[in-house]
Design a protein around this motif. Structure first.
Motif, PDB file in Angstrom:
ATOM      1  N   HIS A  79      44.539  37.123  36.396  1.00  0.00           N
ATOM      2  CA  HIS A  79      45.507  36.025  36.244  1.00  0.00           C
ATOM      3  C   HIS A  79      45.064  35.007  35.201  1.00  0.00           C
ATOM      4  CE1 HIS A  79      43.471  33.012  38.951  1.00  0.00           C
ATOM      5  NE2 HIS A  79      43.083  34.070  39.623  1.00  0.00           N
ATOM      6  N   ASP A 239      37.465  31.522  36.942  1.00  0.00           N
ATOM      7  CA  ASP A 239      38.476  32.147  37.808  1.00  0.00           C
ATOM      8  C   ASP A 239      39.828  31.811  37.195  1.00  0.00           C
ATOM      9  OD1 ASP A 239      40.241  32.923  39.778  1.00  0.00           O
ATOM     10  OD2 ASP A 239      39.581  31.448  41.259  1.00  0.00           O
ATOM     11  N   ASN A 240      40.517  32.629  36.411  1.00  0.00           N
ATOM     12  CA  ASN A 240      40.176  34.025  36.350  1.00  0.00           C
ATOM     13  C   ASN A 240      40.161  34.499  34.891  1.00  0.00           C
ATOM     14  OD1 ASN A 240      39.689  36.639  37.277  1.00  0.00           O
ATOM     15  ND2 ASN A 240      41.816  37.041  37.683  1.00  0.00           N
ATOM     16  N   GLU A 269      49.350  32.932  39.670  1.00  0.00           N
ATOM     17  CA  GLU A 269      48.647  33.489  40.840  1.00  0.00           C
ATOM     18  C   GLU A 269      48.241  32.366  41.782  1.00  0.00           C
ATOM     19  OE1 GLU A 269      45.369  34.843  43.413  1.00  0.00           O
ATOM     20  OE2 GLU A 269      45.315  33.239  41.951  1.00  0.00           O
ATOM     21  N   GLU A 270      47.840  31.233  41.203  1.00  0.00           N
ATOM     22  CA  GLU A 270      47.334  30.127  42.022  1.00  0.00           C
ATOM     23  C   GLU A 270      48.433  29.476  42.855  1.00  0.00           C
ATOM     24  OE1 GLU A 270      44.317  29.741  42.432  1.00  0.00           O
ATOM     25  OE2 GLU A 270      43.290  30.491  40.652  1.00  0.00           O
ATOM     26  N   ASP A 315      39.519  39.685  40.238  1.00  0.00           N
ATOM     27  CA  ASP A 315      39.582  38.235  40.403  1.00  0.00           C
ATOM     28  C   ASP A 315      38.208  37.791  40.921  1.00  0.00           C
ATOM     29  OD1 ASP A 315      40.529  35.658  40.574  1.00  0.00           O
ATOM     30  OD2 ASP A 315      42.191  36.133  41.901  1.00  0.00           O
TER      31      ASP A 315
HETATM   32 CO    CO Z   1      41.496  33.738  41.094  1.00  0.00          CO
END
Ligand code: CO
Length: 434
Positions: A79, A239-240, A269-270, A315
């Motif tokens: 991500h 990350d990431n 994604e978060e 991830d």
């Molecule tokens: Co992540």
């Protein structure tokens, strides 16, 4: 050298938009060609392509050595977004003689790590193109620093026992000093009324051209080696972005395979992935099906191809922290410098099954790198990744993996350089698997 290019990627990618722009630079340098979702695709064998949605998600792929309807996809997902604070438009709010901008929380940052830091503002700005539409400009200027200071400990005595920051009232960022409004004097005519005015000046455009923007805060401190021997890398957004970088390194290096190699880098994604360009969208599925159709296949051969495919969902993983070892299940938490970890969860927050974990461990063996395992403490809920989403939508078996990382979602995270190298090698083995 992967370390320098990783550091450069982290430093040049304060937002998902920049992460995609930087990805395009390395893909283009490796001969990958842009594809437009609104046009018909015609593909050649053993050739790299990439597709972008929203400027913040990107899928890169390389066709097999022979164009065939029935193929197999070797996919890595990662991500492009990281936790941060999103600015509330360009609106400047005057408070106690200071010009401030309010923020919303983006994902799950560790709030306290964002105070007393050299923050910057970055993102994309939509400007009038003079023909009734807009064009996108990316903004990122390390020299324009903004800040969120802490109150003094003398007025906040219990801060070291834990303090709950309220994002509405405590975390607006300070841009600069302004005229105090309380004394009734008129503001300085030079004083900006909108953040967009300041950004327009930096971009050398008329402020009236800015129609809207997506702007977030980021840490202007550059990535740097750490530890006595320099074996760790500290930076924001590991990350990431580290896994985005590793997948780009691998996909631009592997050629002449019979399978189609894919690096799918998703935004959002978060915040749950449910956007038209997130991992819980049609993006990957449609790109894969169109690869099959362009190779002369049909829906049937697309389904066959998916059934022969494999996803490595990459991830960050939690490395055990020696000062907080009781937060982890020590028997099942990866150590720094001991290689990628396979992430497992009985509730399927991670996609790894015994079968897919075994397959990935064998890839690591083939690549000559070690592998570890991450399983959460049984009395705590675990995090989530892209793996189960992409795997369930496509019915493609997947494994969730990640490199051991300290301080996940801090403004500055730490990872091991050796593990990064191992992860790239494991991706190469995945891409080269028969
Ligand atoms: Co992540």
């Amino acid at each position: 050298m992967a370390v320098e290019s990783l550091i450069n990627y982290l430093d040049q990618s304060p937002t998902a938009f920049h992460a995609v722009e930087e990805a395009v630079k390395s893909l283009a340098a490796a001969g990958f060609k842009a594809l437009d979702e609104t046009l018909k695709w015609s593909l050649e064998a053993d050739t790299g392509y990439y597709v972008i949605r929203n400027g913040s998600s990107l899928i890169a792929f390389r066709t097999g050595s022979e164009l065939k309807g029935e193929t197999a996809f070797r996919i890595v997902t990662a991500h492009t977004d990281s936790p941060s604070f999103r600015l509330k438009e360009g609106v400047i709010v005057k408070k106690n003689g200071m010009l401030t901008v309010g923020v919303e929380v983006l994902g799950g940052p560790i709030f306290s790590t964002w105070l007393d830091r050299d923050l910057g503002i970055a993102g994309r700005v939509l400007v009038k193109d003079g023909q009734g539409g807009t064009e996108t400009l990316l903004y990122h200027n390390d020299k324009r620093k903004v800040l969120i200071p802490n109150p003094p400990i003398h007025l906040n005595r219990s801060v070291n026992k834990g303090f709950e920051y309220n994002p509405q009232t405590h975390l607006s960022c300070i841009l600069q000093s302004g005229s105090p409004e309380e004394d009734g004097t008129a503001g300085n005519p030079e004083e900006p009324e909108s953040l967009y005015e300041l950004i327009a000046a930096d971009l050398n455009i008329d402020a009236q051209r800015i129609v809207d923007a997506d702007l977030i805060l980021y840490d202007t401190q550059k990535a740097a080696l750490s530890g006595w021997k320099g074996e760790f890398l500290c930076s924001g957004r590991i990350d990431n972005l580290a896994m985005c970088h590793a997948s780009l390194e691998a996909i631009t290096d592997v050629k002449g395979q019979s399978a189609v190699t894919v690096a799918a880098l998703f935004d959002n994604e978060e915040t749950g992935s449910l956007t038209p360009h997130g991992a819980d969208s049609s993006f990957l599925e449609l790109v894969l099906e169109r690869i099959v159709l362009a190779a002369g296949g049909n829906r049937e051969s697309f389904m066959q191809s998916c059934a022969s495919s494999f996803i490595v969902s990459a991830d960050a993983a939690h490395a055990i922290h020696p000062n907080f070892a009781d937060l982890y299940d020590e028997g099942f938490t990866p150590l720094m410098n001991r290689g990628p970890a396979v992430k497992k969860n009985a509730g399927w927050n991670y996609a790894s099954t015994g079968d897919t974990a075994a397959r990935y461990r064998l890839l690591c063996e083939k690549a000559g790198v070690p592998s570890q395992t991450y399983i959460n403490r049984s009395d705590r809920p675990t995090g989530k990744t892209l793996g189960p989403l992409a795997a369930a939508r496509l019915g493609i078996p997947a494994v969730d993996v990640g490199n051991p990382l300290w301080s996940m979602h801090s403004i500055r995270e730490t990872v091991s350089l050796e593990d990064h190298d191992s992860m790239i090698k494991s991706f190469m083995a995945h891409y080269k698997e028969f």
